[in-house]
Design an enzyme around this catalytic site. Structure first.
Site, PDB file in Angstrom:
ATOM      1  N   LYS A   1      35.352  19.274  32.119  1.00 29.59           N
ATOM      2  CA  LYS A   1      35.505  19.376  30.663  1.00 29.59           C
ATOM      3  C   LYS A   1      35.008  18.108  29.946  1.00 29.59           C
ATOM      4  CE  LYS A   1      39.286  22.737  30.872  1.00 29.59           C
ATOM      5  NZ  LYS A   1      40.549  23.182  30.211  1.00 29.59           N
TER       6      LYS A   1
ATOM      7  N   TYR B   1      36.341  31.979  26.813  1.00 32.38           N
ATOM      8  CA  TYR B   1      37.806  32.000  26.835  1.00 32.38           C
ATOM      9  C   TYR B   1      38.376  33.220  26.100  1.00 32.38           C
ATOM     10  CZ  TYR B   1      38.384  27.295  28.860  1.00 32.38           C
ATOM     11  OH  TYR B   1      38.419  26.205  29.696  1.00 32.38           O
TER      12      TYR B   1
ATOM     13  N   PHE C   1      47.211  28.665  21.567  1.00 27.35           N
ATOM     14  CA  PHE C   1      46.417  27.453  21.811  1.00 27.35           C
ATOM     15  C   PHE C   1      44.910  27.705  21.743  1.00 27.35           C
ATOM     16  CE2 PHE C   1      47.662  29.280  25.957  1.00 27.35           C
ATOM     17  CZ  PHE C   1      46.415  29.492  26.553  1.00 27.35           C
TER      18      PHE C   1
ATOM     19  N   ARG D   1      41.854  25.207  43.036  1.00 25.41           N
ATOM     20  CA  ARG D   1      43.072  25.094  42.214  1.00 25.41           C
ATOM     21  C   ARG D   1      44.015  24.030  42.790  1.00 25.41           C
ATOM     22  NH1 ARG D   1      43.335  28.602  38.171  1.00 25.41           N
ATOM     23  NH2 ARG D   1      45.607  28.649  37.999  1.00 25.41           N
TER      24      ARG D   1
ATOM     25  N   THR E   1      47.954  22.909  35.422  1.00 24.35           N
ATOM     26  CA  THR E   1      47.240  22.928  34.132  1.00 24.35           C
ATOM     27  C   THR E   1      47.678  21.782  33.236  1.00 24.35           C
ATOM     28  OG1 THR E   1      47.145  25.337  34.296  1.00 24.35           O
ATOM     29  CG2 THR E   1      46.741  24.381  32.118  1.00 24.35           C
TER      30      THR E   1
ATOM     31  N   ARG F   1      43.656  16.522  38.019  1.00 19.07           N
ATOM     32  CA  ARG F   1      44.298  16.408  36.700  1.00 19.07           C
ATOM     33  C   ARG F   1      45.277  15.239  36.655  1.00 19.07           C
ATOM     34  NH1 ARG F   1      44.523  22.896  36.216  1.00 19.07           N
ATOM     35  NH2 ARG F   1      42.766  23.202  34.789  1.00 19.07           N
TER      36      ARG F   1
ATOM     37  N   ASN G   1      42.268  18.460  29.906  1.00 16.08           N
ATOM     38  CA  ASN G   1      42.836  18.436  31.258  1.00 16.08           C
ATOM     39  C   ASN G   1      41.762  18.391  32.350  1.00 16.08           C
ATOM     40  OD1 ASN G   1      42.036  21.094  31.078  1.00 16.08           O
ATOM     41  ND2 ASN G   1      43.932  21.961  31.883  1.00 16.08           N
TER      42      ASN G   1
ATOM     43  N   HIS H   1      38.361  22.991  34.638  1.00 17.76           N
ATOM     44  CA  HIS H   1      38.759  24.402  34.648  1.00 17.76           C
ATOM     45  C   HIS H   1      38.349  24.978  35.995  1.00 17.76           C
ATOM     46  CE1 HIS H   1      39.042  28.675  33.684  1.00 17.76           C
ATOM     47  NE2 HIS H   1      37.868  28.796  34.277  1.00 17.76           N
TER      48      HIS H   1
ATOM     49  N   GLU I   1      33.305  34.826  35.324  1.00 19.15           N
ATOM     50  CA  GLU I   1      32.988  33.507  34.771  1.00 19.15           C
ATOM     51  C   GLU I   1      31.636  33.003  35.287  1.00 19.15           C
ATOM     52  OE1 GLU I   1      37.634  32.120  34.142  1.00 19.15           O
ATOM     53  OE2 GLU I   1      36.408  31.062  35.600  1.00 19.15           O
TER      54      GLU I   1
HETATM   55  P1  CMP Z   1      41.803  26.252  31.567  1.00 20.98           P
HETATM   56  O1  CMP Z   1      41.948  26.413  33.031  1.00 20.98           O
HETATM   57  O2  CMP Z   1      40.482  25.780  31.069  1.00 20.98           O
HETATM   58  O3  CMP Z   1      42.142  27.651  30.857  1.00 20.98           O
HETATM   59  C1  CMP Z   1      42.633  27.728  29.546  1.00 20.98           C
HETATM   60  C2  CMP Z   1      42.976  26.389  28.989  1.00 20.98           C
HETATM   61  O4  CMP Z   1      43.814  26.415  27.841  1.00 20.98           O
HETATM   62  C3  CMP Z   1      43.746  25.600  30.002  1.00 20.98           C
HETATM   63  O5  CMP Z   1      42.902  25.203  31.059  1.00 20.98           O
HETATM   64  C4  CMP Z   1      44.300  24.458  29.126  1.00 20.98           C
HETATM   65  O6  CMP Z   1      43.364  23.393  29.006  1.00 20.98           O
HETATM   66  C5  CMP Z   1      44.425  25.126  27.742  1.00 20.98           C
HETATM   67  N1  CMP Z   1      45.810  25.287  27.308  1.00 20.98           N
HETATM   68  C6  CMP Z   1      46.358  24.738  26.217  1.00 20.98           C
HETATM   69  N2  CMP Z   1      47.649  25.092  26.093  1.00 20.98           N
HETATM   70  C7  CMP Z   1      47.930  25.895  27.140  1.00 20.98           C
HETATM   71  C8  CMP Z   1      49.116  26.574  27.582  1.00 20.98           C
HETATM   72  N3  CMP Z   1      50.252  26.509  26.909  1.00 20.98           N
HETATM   73  N4  CMP Z   1      49.026  27.307  28.722  1.00 20.98           N
HETATM   74  C9  CMP Z   1      47.873  27.415  29.402  1.00 20.98           C
HETATM   75  N5  CMP Z   1      46.727  26.785  29.030  1.00 20.98           N
HETATM   76  C10 CMP Z   1      46.758  26.029  27.918  1.00 20.98           C
END
Ligand code: CMP
Length: 142
Positions: free
Chosen positions: A10, A50, A58, A86, A92, A103, A113, A116, A127
């Site tokens: 990211k 997304y 969010f 993962r 996350t 992370r 974060n 992804h 994806e």
């Molecule tokens: P990612 O794996 O890129 O997929 C969706 C992204 O939304 C996640 O990582 C986070 O960076 C972001 N995000 C922000 N708030 C939340 C939340 N409450 N739960 C999950 N993802 C979130």
């Protein structure tokens, strides 16, 4: 089984200049990079990528963040690639990420974060197809 997964480094991690450190973790853990591209996404691309989250509270912040700068996208291939990636990423929310995960080491917040990674075989396939054509994938075993 040998799987493929989709990974994004990211904008926060690209800005920290840690693409190589993150690639090194993939490679040391048996994941091969079989495709890669750097891209500064448009809002439309980030919203499309997304789309599954578009009703989530969010969503706007996530899209805003993902277009703040370039990202590095890659397809990773290897034994249990989806789960392995993962595990390497950690939770996350970086506050909950185990020590030694990407992370825990590089992320600042739940949006910024660092990485992804696809969460299941179906999403991995979708994806990958969102950003790569079949002939851009370069598996070693062909
Ligand atoms: P990612 O794996 O890129 O997929 C969706 C992204 O939304 C996640 O990582 C986070 O960076 C972001 N995000 C922000 N708030 C939340 C939340 N409450 N739960 C999950 N993802 C979130």
């Amino acid at each position: 089984a040998i799987e493929r997964t989709f990974s994004i480094i990211k904008p926060d991690a690209v800005a920290k200049n840690v693409i190589g450190e993150i690639y090194s973790r993939f490679e040391k853990n048996g994941l091969q990079i079989i495709a890669a591209k750097m891209l500064h996404m448009t809002r439309e691309q980030a919203e499309g990528f997304y789309a599954v989250h578009k009703e989530r509270p969010f969503f706007k912040d996530l899209v805003d963040f993902m277009i703040t700068g370039p990202v590095m996208m890659q397809v990773l291939e290897g034994e249990d690639a989806i789960a392995k990636n993962r595990d390497l990423m950690g939770a996350t929310n970086p506050k909950e990420a185990a020590p030694g995960t990407i992370r825990a080491d590089f992320a600042d917040s739940i949006d910024a974060n660092a990485v992804h990674g696809s969460d299941a075989p179906e999403t991995a396939q979708q994806e990958i197809a969102f950003f790569f054509t079949e002939n851009e994938l370069c598996p070693r075993t062909r």
